[in-house]
Design an enzyme around this catalytic site. Structure first.
Site, PDB file in Angstrom:
ATOM      1  N   PHE A 211       0.841  -1.198   0.000  1.00  0.00           N
ATOM      2  CA  PHE A 211       0.000   0.000   0.000  1.00  0.00           C
ATOM      3  C   PHE A 211       0.884   1.259   0.000  1.00  0.00           C
ATOM      4  O   PHE A 211       1.807   1.377   0.796  1.00  0.00           O
ATOM      5  CB  PHE A 211      -0.910   0.002   1.240  1.00  0.00           C
ATOM      6  CG  PHE A 211      -1.740   1.251   1.349  1.00  0.00           C
ATOM      7  CD1 PHE A 211      -2.714   1.543   0.405  1.00  0.00           C
ATOM      8  CD2 PHE A 211      -1.522   2.162   2.376  1.00  0.00           C
ATOM      9  CE1 PHE A 211      -3.466   2.705   0.484  1.00  0.00           C
ATOM     10  CE2 PHE A 211      -2.283   3.330   2.467  1.00  0.00           C
ATOM     11  CZ  PHE A 211      -3.254   3.594   1.511  1.00  0.00           C
ATOM     12  N   GLN A 212       0.589   2.158  -0.903  1.00  0.00           N
ATOM     13  CA  GLN A 212       1.347   3.401  -1.060  1.00  0.00           C
ATOM     14  C   GLN A 212       2.838   3.164  -1.292  1.00  0.00           C
ATOM     15  O   GLN A 212       3.680   3.945  -0.860  1.00  0.00           O
ATOM     16  CB  GLN A 212       1.116   4.347   0.129  1.00  0.00           C
ATOM     17  CG  GLN A 212      -0.315   4.904   0.138  1.00  0.00           C
ATOM     18  CD  GLN A 212      -0.522   6.059   1.090  1.00  0.00           C
ATOM     19  OE1 GLN A 212       0.163   6.177   2.100  1.00  0.00           O
ATOM     20  NE2 GLN A 212      -1.464   6.918   0.781  1.00  0.00           N
TER      21      GLN A 212
ATOM     22  N   LYS B 159       9.954   2.927   6.521  1.00  0.00           N
ATOM     23  CA  LYS B 159       9.317   3.188   7.808  1.00  0.00           C
ATOM     24  C   LYS B 159      10.048   2.449   8.938  1.00  0.00           C
ATOM     25  O   LYS B 159      10.235   3.002  10.027  1.00  0.00           O
ATOM     26  CB  LYS B 159       7.849   2.755   7.757  1.00  0.00           C
ATOM     27  CG  LYS B 159       7.060   3.288   8.941  1.00  0.00           C
ATOM     28  CD  LYS B 159       5.559   3.115   8.748  1.00  0.00           C
ATOM     29  CE  LYS B 159       4.808   3.729   9.925  1.00  0.00           C
ATOM     30  NZ  LYS B 159       3.347   3.575   9.781  1.00  0.00           N
TER      31      LYS B 159
END
Lengths: 185, 576
Positions: free
Chosen positions: B127-128, B177
Site C-alpha cells: 500500500f502506497q 518506515k
C-alpha cells in the site's frame, strides 16, 4: 556515426546503473553493449559501454555522465584507442561435431575451445572482436547451432596508466591536472 | 555502501535514538528552520519526532506535495537558504516530481525526505509503495534510499552538502518506515565537507582568466549576459564592479534578473524570446560576448546557428558540462563566478564604450515607442498587464519580491517590473511550471516575513495550485496575490493566433469568482476591470496587513512583444 567505447569509473552504489542508463535514454542513444565490473581499485566500479554516435554528442554525453555525483571519471574512446574483447559461447549438437571433423578444424582455426562436452551437446567458447564471434556464428549455423550468447565488451584504454593516480587526486582533492584536462577538452 | 568520511564530531554522547529522531537531529544540525510538508502513513515516525521540535523548526502544512516543493524553491531562491520538504510514500512522493524537475532545471537547492514502505515490503506492491528512487533519478542531483538507521546521519549530511554546493540542485532521501522506527547507537551529527567522487568547484586556472582578459581588453563592442549563476554565487557586487570598470553593456536571462538593479545605466535589459529589443539585436553585432553563469537556453538563443556567430565567446560557469553544450566558447573560465570575477576585474582595463552603449539606447528608444509605451501607459481600451505592473512599480518602487507563474503575465512582469534588490524576482524559468507562483510565493514570504512578496499569476496557472490558499489561510501568510485575468490561456492563444491561423483550440478558460473563493478562505480580495480603479486596487493589495487577492481583468487578446519567433535568429526579433 562512429563506434565509441565509454569507460566510466564510479562508486559502488545501488541504482547508479539506472542513473547512467537514463542519460542515454533521454538522448535516444542505443546502448550496443554494457559491462560493469570491479577495477584494480577496491570499491570502484567500471562501466564499459559501447554506442554509435557522433563525436560532438558523445563528448557532451560524457561530460553529463561525469557530472553525476557518484561518477569519478568518464572517458570516451574510438575503437583504435582501446584494446577490447568480447566472449561468446556456442552450443552445438555433439553428434554433428563427432561426425564432421571439419567442424573441429574450423573451431581450432578460430581459436575456440571446448568448455563442456556432453553426449547431447558441446559448448565452445571464443574470445575476440565482434566480427570474429559473428563469423563463427555463421560458420556453425549449418551444423545445427543450438544456442549463442555473447558478453558485453570489456576494454582497456591503450594510453591510460590505470586509475590509481587519478584516484589519488580525488582523495587529495588536488584537481590541478583534472582541471587542465577538462578545460582543454 | 557509503564509506564514512567524516569522523563523528561529538564523541561524548552515544545515546540510543530511533531513525526518525536522527532525521530531526540532522535538520537541527544543518540549522534548517523551515519544513514544508504533508504527513502520511510511511512518514509518520518522522512527524512524530518533529512534534518535539515544534519550537525550533517551523512546519508549514501545504495542501498538496507539489506545493511543498515549490514553496521550498521559493524559500531557497528568495533567501539563499535551504528548506526541507517532507512527504509520505506513494502518491506523496510522486506528487513531488514536477517540483523536483523544476528545481533541477533551475538549479535550486532543496532536500526532500520521503517516507517509504517498510523494507520487508519493498518491491511487493505494498500500500502506497512507489519506486521513488527510480522515479526521481533524472530530476534529482542525487537521491538515496535509507533502510539502516546507522546511515542516516552521514547520508543526510551528504544530502545537504550536495544540494547546496557546486551547482545546486534538489536531493531526495527516501527512508523506509522500519528505518525511521529502529533504534541505533547515535554518535552525533557532523556536516559533510567532501564527497570523493564529487567536485563542487575547481581550482581556478589563471591562464584562462588571462586569455579572457586579453580578449575583453581588445574588444570594441563587448556585450555581457549574466544568468542565475551570479545569484547562486552571491556575486552581485562583483558583477557590478566588473561592468562598471569595463563599461560593458550587460543583459540578463530570466533567472538572472535582479542581480543588477533595473535603473543601473549599464543594465540593458533581458535577452531571449520576449526579451528587450536592443540586447537581442546587438547579440549579433557584438565582437565579444561574455556569458556569466548562464546556459544558453533555447529561449535565449533562438536559432543557435545564427547566434552571436560573429563574436568571440567567453563563458564563465561552475558546471564544466555547460561549456560547449549549446555554444562553443573561445575561452571557458571554469569556476564559481564569485571567485573568477574578482580575478577578471583585476586583469581588465578600465574602459567606456559610449558609442556602443549608445546603440543600445537607440534601439531601446524604438522599443519604447513601438511597444512599451502602449503597453504600460495605454490611453484607451481595456486594461493591459503592463500597466498593472507599472502601477506596482510606481507604488512600491521596486521593493517587492515578485514571484511569477508561466505565460504572458510572466513575460510582461519580467519586461516591465523594476527591482532594486537581488533575489527579488522568482519564476519557473527552465521547466515553465504553471501553478508555481502561489506556492513559491508562500515559500518566499515564509522565508522573508518582513518583505513584501507578490505572487503574480494568470487565470490559467492560478487554477493549477489554488489549493494552497488553504496554506495561506492556516499559517496566516501575508502573501499578496495578483491574478492577471485575460480569460484565456494567453500565451498558447498568442501562438495559435500567430502560427495556427487563429484556431483557438481549448484556450478559452473560465474562472471561478476569485473574490468569493478568497473569501471562503478568509482572505480579503477585490476584482477590478476599470483603469480608474487600478491604482487604488493595487494600493489596497500592497497595504493589506495579511494576504490579499487582487484580480485584474485585462484585455483578452493582447500579444507579448517583442518576439523572437521559434526558429528565428535573435536579431530577427519582431517589434509587432
Amino acid at each position: 556515426m562512429k563506434e565509441y567505447t565509454l569507460s566510466i569509473y564510479t562508486e559502488d552504489q545501488i541504482g547508479l546503473l539506472n542513473r547512467i542508463a537514463a542519460m542515454f535514454t533521454r538522448r535516444k542513444i542505443n546502448i550496443e553493449s554494457l559491462n560493469t565490473s570491479p577495477t584494480e581499485v577496491a570499491g570502484i566500479h567500471r562501466f564499459t559501454i559501447v554506442i554509435f554516435s557522433d563525436e560532438d554528442a558523445v563528448n557532451k554525453l560524457v561530460r553529463q555522465i561525469e557530472k553525476q555525483v557518484d561518477v569519478l571519471k568518464a572517458y570516451y574512446n574510438t575503437e583504435s584507442e582501446v584494446i577490447w574483447q568480447e566472449m561468446a559461447l556456442y552450443k552445438v549438437p555433439t553428434n554433428v561435431i563427432a561426425e564432421k571433423v571439419q567442424v573441429e578444424r574450423l573451431l581450432r582455426a578460430h581459436g575456440a575451445r571446448v568448455v563442456v562436452l556432453r553426449k547431447d551437446y558441446t559448448i565452445f567458447e571464443q574470445t575476440g572482436h565482434r566480427e570474429e564471434t559473428d563469423k563463427l556464428v555463421s560458420i556453425l549455423e549449418p551444423y545445427g547451432l543450438i544456442e549463442f550468447v555473447r558478453t558485453g565488451r570489456i576494454a582497456i584504454i591503450k594510453a591510460s596508466s590505470g586509475f590509481h593516480d587519478k584516484l589519488l587526486e580525488f582523495e587529495e582533492n588536488s584537481l590541478q591536472r583534472d582541471v587542465l584536462k577538462t578545460q582543454e577538452a | 555502501m557509503l564509506k564514512t568520511q567524516v569522523k563523528a564530531a561529538s564523541q561524548t554522547k552515544h545515546e540510543v535514538i530511533n531513525g526518525a529522531e536522527a532525521v530531526m537531529q540532522a535538520i537541527i544540525g544543518e540549522r534548517i528552520d523551515t519544513i514544508f510538508g504533508y504527513p502520511g502513513g510511511a512518514i509518520m515516525p518522522v512527524y512524530d519526532a518533529l512534534f518535539d521540535y515544534r519550537d525550533k523548526v517551523e512546519h508549514i502544512l501545504v495542501r498538496h506535495e507539489q506545493g511543498a516543493v515549490h514553496a521550498a524553491q521559493g524559500y531557497a531562491r528568495a533567501t539563499g537558504k535551504m528548506a526541507v520538504v517532507f512527504a509520505t510514500s506513494g502518491p506523496g512522493a510522486t506528487n513531488l516530481v514536477t517540483g523536483l524537475a523544476d528545481a533541477m532545471i533551475d538549479s535550486t537547492p532543496l532536500v526532500c525526505i520521503t517516507g517509504q514502505v517498510p523494507s520487508a515490503l519493498l518491491g511487493k506492491d505494498a500500500f502506497q509503495e512507489s519506486d521513488v528512487i527510480s522515479l526521481t533519478m533524472p530530476v534529482t542531483k542525487w537521491n538515496y534510499q535509507l533502510t539502516d538507521p546507522n546511515e542516516i546521519p552521514e547520508v543526510l549530511a551528504r544530502a545537504f552538502y550536495l544540494a547546496n554546493s557546486g551547482r545546486p540542485g534538489p536531493v531526495l532521501i527516501d527512508i523506509t518506515k522500519d528505518c525511521q522506527l529502529k533504534s541505533f547507537e547515535y554518535k552525533g551529527y557532523s556536516p559533510c565537507q567532501k564527497v570523493r567522487s564529487y567536485r563542487p568547484k575547481p581550482i581556478i586556472r589563471p591562464k584562462y582568466i588571462e586569455q579572457a582578459a586579453e580578449i575583453i581588453n581588445s574588444a570594441k563592442k563587448p556585450f555581457l549576459i549574466w544568468g542565475q549563476g551570479v545569484l547562486l554565487g552571491g556575486a552581485e557586487s562583483e558583477l557590478k564592479k566588473f561592468v562598471e570598470k569595463t563599461g560593458i553593456p550587460a543583459a540578463w536571462t530570466i533567472l538572472g534578473a535582479s542581480a543588477l538593479p533595473t535603473d543601473h545605466p549599464l543594465n540593458v535589459g533581458m535577452v531571449g524570446m520576449h526579451g528587450n529589443y536592443a540586447p537581442n539585436v546587438l547579440t549579433n553585432q557584438c565582437d565579444v560576448l561574455i556569458a556569466i553563469g548562464m546556459r544558453f537556453d533555447d529561449r535565449v538563443t533562438g536559432n543557435v546557428e545564427k547566434y552571436a556567430s560573429q563574436a568571440k565567446i567567453i563563458h564563465l560557469d561552475i558546471d564544466p558540462a555547460e561549456f560547449g553544450k549549446i555554444i562553443k566558447p573561445e575561452v571557458q573560465v571554469w569556476g564559481d563566478c564569485k571567485e573568477t570575477l574578482p580575478l577578471l576585474i583585476d586583469s581588465v582595463h578600465p574602459n567606456q564604450h559610449r558609442e556602443w552603449k549608445a546603440e543600445f539606447d537607440k534601439l531601446a528608444r524604438s522599443e519604447y515607442e513601438e511597444v512599451i509605451q502602449n503597453e504600460i501607459h495605454p490611453q484607451e481600451g481595456e486594461l493591459t498587464m503592463g500597466e498593472v505592473i507599472e502601477v506596482i512599480n510606481e507604488l512600491d518602487q521596486g521593493n517587492s519580491i515578485l514571484i511569477t507563474d508561466v505565460g504572458q503575465h510572466q513575460m510582461i512582469t519580467y519586461r516591465y517590473a523594476k527591482f532594486t534588490q537581488s533575489r527579488s524576482k522568482i519564476t519557473s524559468g527552465g521547466l515553465g511550471t504553471m501553478g508555481f507562483s502561489l506556492p513559491a510565493g508562500i515559500g518566499a514570504q515564509v522565508g522573508l516575513p518582513e518583505r513584501s512578496v507578490i505572487s503574480i499569476s494568470g487565470d490559467g496557472g492560478f487554477q493549477m495550485c489554488l489549493q494552497e490558499l488553504g496554506t495561506i489561510m492556516q499559517h496566516k501568510i501575508p502573501l499578496k496575490i495578483l491574478i492577471l485575468n485575460n480569460h484565456y490561456l494567453g500565451m498558447v492563444r498568442q501562438w495559435q493566433e500567430m502560427f495556427h491561423d487563429n484556431r483557438y483550440s481549448f484556450v478559452d478558460i473560465e474562472s471561478p469568482d476569485y473574490v468569493k473563493l478568497a473569501d471562503s478562505y478568509g482572505i480579503p480580495g477585490k476584482s477590478i476591470s476599470e483603469r480608474d480603479d487600478l491604482k487604488d486596487g493595487v494600493r489596497q493589495m500592497l497595504e493589506a496587513e495579511g494576504a490579499f487577492v487582487l484580480e485584474v481583468h485585462v484585455t483578452k487578446e493582447n500579444n507579448v512583444f517583442p518576439f523572437v519567433p521559434p526558429g528565428a535568429s535573435v536579431s530577427d526579433i519582431k517589434l509587432k
